[in-house]
Design a protein around this motif. Structure first.
Motif, short mmCIF file in Angstrom:
data_model
loop_
_atom_site.label_atom_id
_atom_site.label_comp_id
_atom_site.label_asym_id
_atom_site.label_seq_id
_atom_site.Cartn_x
_atom_site.Cartn_y
_atom_site.Cartn_z
N SER A 3 0.84 -1.20 0.00
CA SER A 3 0.00 0.00 0.00
C SER A 3 0.87 1.25 0.00
N ARG A 16 3.01 -3.20 13.18
CA ARG A 16 3.03 -4.45 12.43
C ARG A 16 2.62 -4.20 10.98
N GLY A 17 3.13 -5.03 10.10
CA GLY A 17 2.82 -4.88 8.69
C GLY A 17 1.34 -5.04 8.40
N TYR A 18 0.83 -4.23 7.46
CA TYR A 18 -0.59 -4.27 7.11
C TYR A 18 -0.71 -4.07 5.62
N ASP A 19 -1.22 -5.13 4.91
CA ASP A 19 -1.36 -5.05 3.47
C ASP A 19 -2.61 -5.83 3.07
N GLN A 20 -3.64 -5.11 2.64
CA GLN A 20 -4.90 -5.77 2.30
C GLN A 20 -4.81 -6.57 1.00
N GLN A 22 -2.27 -8.54 0.37
CA GLN A 22 -1.39 -9.68 0.62
C GLN A 22 -2.08 -10.99 0.24
#
Length: 471
Positions: A3, A16-20, A22
């Motif tokens: 993102s 923490r990592g956040y990627d919709q 993924q």
């Protein structure tokens, strides 16, 4: 792809990592997503391993058409939904797509809301048998002791609008008005037919009903039915009051019954008595939120674990006429469930106190404690605590008042609220039972019994979880 959004400027914390977007390697089975102690697993085990579903399957023996959904799956969804407060069929359909518990129970299927609603309505008749089976399991698990049993009622809002109703004093003139309008429309239609026959010949069928006439005739039929129902209710109430008065005066049964017949024949409805067109079987009752269309839901509850022993719905706003039916139903269900035992003590509030109910209480195997309410001017209730039996010549109400003021009677009756009131609170709060979905008396009865069944299932699961019942 990562993102493009970044943390606000000045944020020094690392997140923490956040990627919709993924991509994931999901577990191959929904079973891996569901906790081992999830309520959905308990419901599934009860349906698969405990309940006899022969009554459910019997209704499909002569069914034609496409294969229906598996009744086991549909029943699991219904029980789990009501146990968790989801009573809308449309919401159940949505949960089957979004909620892991529902998806696991449905085997990753998503039955449409029409199928779910039809299944619920179709199998109302088998609910008493399923309720008795669950009650039997609760008894085998040691959750039914039959020491003190409390009886009470609560109001459930009907699926009916107050704006879709009409009072008795408006029905009669409305019927006369519609009669006149229908006669005028029929005369007009006949004149038009004659004119068209003169112009086009007699070949036209002439049996087409004008839409306006059909609407008025439909409204007229509904008004007539509402008028008859209001009059029938008034006759029934008058008969019950006359019968009760005659029995209280000590008259023979034949005279009491004749008095009831005479009162019913002379009964006149109150001008403001109403009937609802959305659900004609619902009645105006006083609820916690004012007067509304509702049903009176009765329950008999065992003390130790608050297991519901019997559940019934009535159109009568008061409880006084429900004592005998509920005590009889409790004994009947306990027999069907294989318990074969009567409660030691039955507790009921002053709403159940009447001469006939006190007489019926004396015939039961259980001791019955019914609050007597206010003392009449010609009665002698004891003041303070007493000992020993009631005085000779005391009426039934005076005898009951005496028993309630003994040490044991006072201690027993003091437990009434703590036994039954929490059950109503739990069912209405956890299971969203305060607002009914199904219309009609049969629908309300089935839905209330379904709520009582789910309440008992939750009590059984909780007892198993905390170690009261061996897992």
């Amino acid at each position: 792809m990562v993102s493009s959004r970044v943390a606000p400027a000045g944020a020094g914390k690392t997140f923490r990592g956040y990627d919709q977007q993924q991509q994931f390697l999901l577990p191959p089975s929904l079973d891996d997503w569901l906790d081992e102690d999830d309520e959905a697993r308990f419901v599934s085990e009860v349906v698969d391993d405990v309940l006899d579903l022969s009554g459910v399957y019997a209704s499909y023996e002569s069914a034609a058409g496409a294969p229906p959904y598996d009744p086991r799956m549909m029943l699991k969804l219904l029980l789990f939904a009501y146990s968790t407060g989801v009573t809308s069929s449309r919401e159940v359909e949505r949960r089957c797509k979004r909620d892991i518990g529902f998806r696991w129970l449905s085997g990753n299927q998503a039955p449409d809301y029409r199928s779910l609603a039809r299944f619920r309505r179709r199998h109302l008749g088998v609910l008493p048998g399923l309720f008795a089976q669950v009650l039997q399991v609760c008894a085998q698990a040691g959750l039914v002791r039959l020491g003190r049993v409390a009886l009470d009622g609560t109001k459930l809002h009907a699926n009916a609008s107050k704006h879709k109703a009409i009072s008795y004093d408006r029905i009669v003139p409305k019927i006369d008005q519609l009669h006149a309008e229908v006669d005028a429309l029929l005369a007009e239609a006949e004149a038009v037919d004659q004119a068209e026959d003169d112009e086009h010949g007699p070949e036209r069928r002439g049996d087409e009903i004008p839409a306006e006439l059909a609407r008025r005739e439909t409204r007229l039929a509904k008004l007539r039915a509402a008028k008859e129902q209001i009059e029938a209710d008034a006759a029934e109430k008058a008969a019950a009051a006359a019968r009760e008065k005659a029995e209280a005066a000590g008259k023979p049964a034949e005279q009491a019954e004749q008095a009831a017949v005479d009162a019913a024949g002379n009964a006149k409805p109150k001008p403001k008595a109403q009937r609802n067109f959305t659900d004609p079987e619902a009645r105006i009752m006083k609820t916690n939120h004012g007067f509304d269309y509702a049903f009176n839901a009765q329950a008999a509850v065992d003390e130790d674990h608050q297991i519901v022993l019997a559940a019934q719905v009535t159109q009568q706003a008061t409880d006084v006429q429900q004592f005998v039916p509920m005590t009889e139903q409790t004994v009947s269900i306990l027999t069907v469930a294989g318990i074969g035992q009567s409660p030691q003590t039955v507790l009921a509030d002053a709403g159940y106190c009447s001469e006939s109910n006190l007489a019926a209480a004396g015939k039961l195997a259980s001791q019955v404690l019914i609050a007597t309410g206010r003392q009449d001017h010609d009665e002698r209730f004891p003041q303070g605590m007493v000992e020993g039996p009631p005085p000779e010549g005391a009426s039934r109400r005076e005898q009951m008042a005496h028993t309630l003021r003994t040490a044991q009677g006072h201690a027993d009756y003091a437990r009434r609220k703590a036994i039954v009131e929490p059950v109503f609170g739990q069912i209405k709060t956890r299971q969203n039972a305060g607002q009914l979905r199904l219309r009609g008396l049969a629908g309300a009865q089935g839905e209330w019994l379904l709520h009582a069944l789910c309440h008992n299932l939750r009590k059984l699961r909780n007892a198993t979880t905390i170690g009261i019942v061996p897992a």
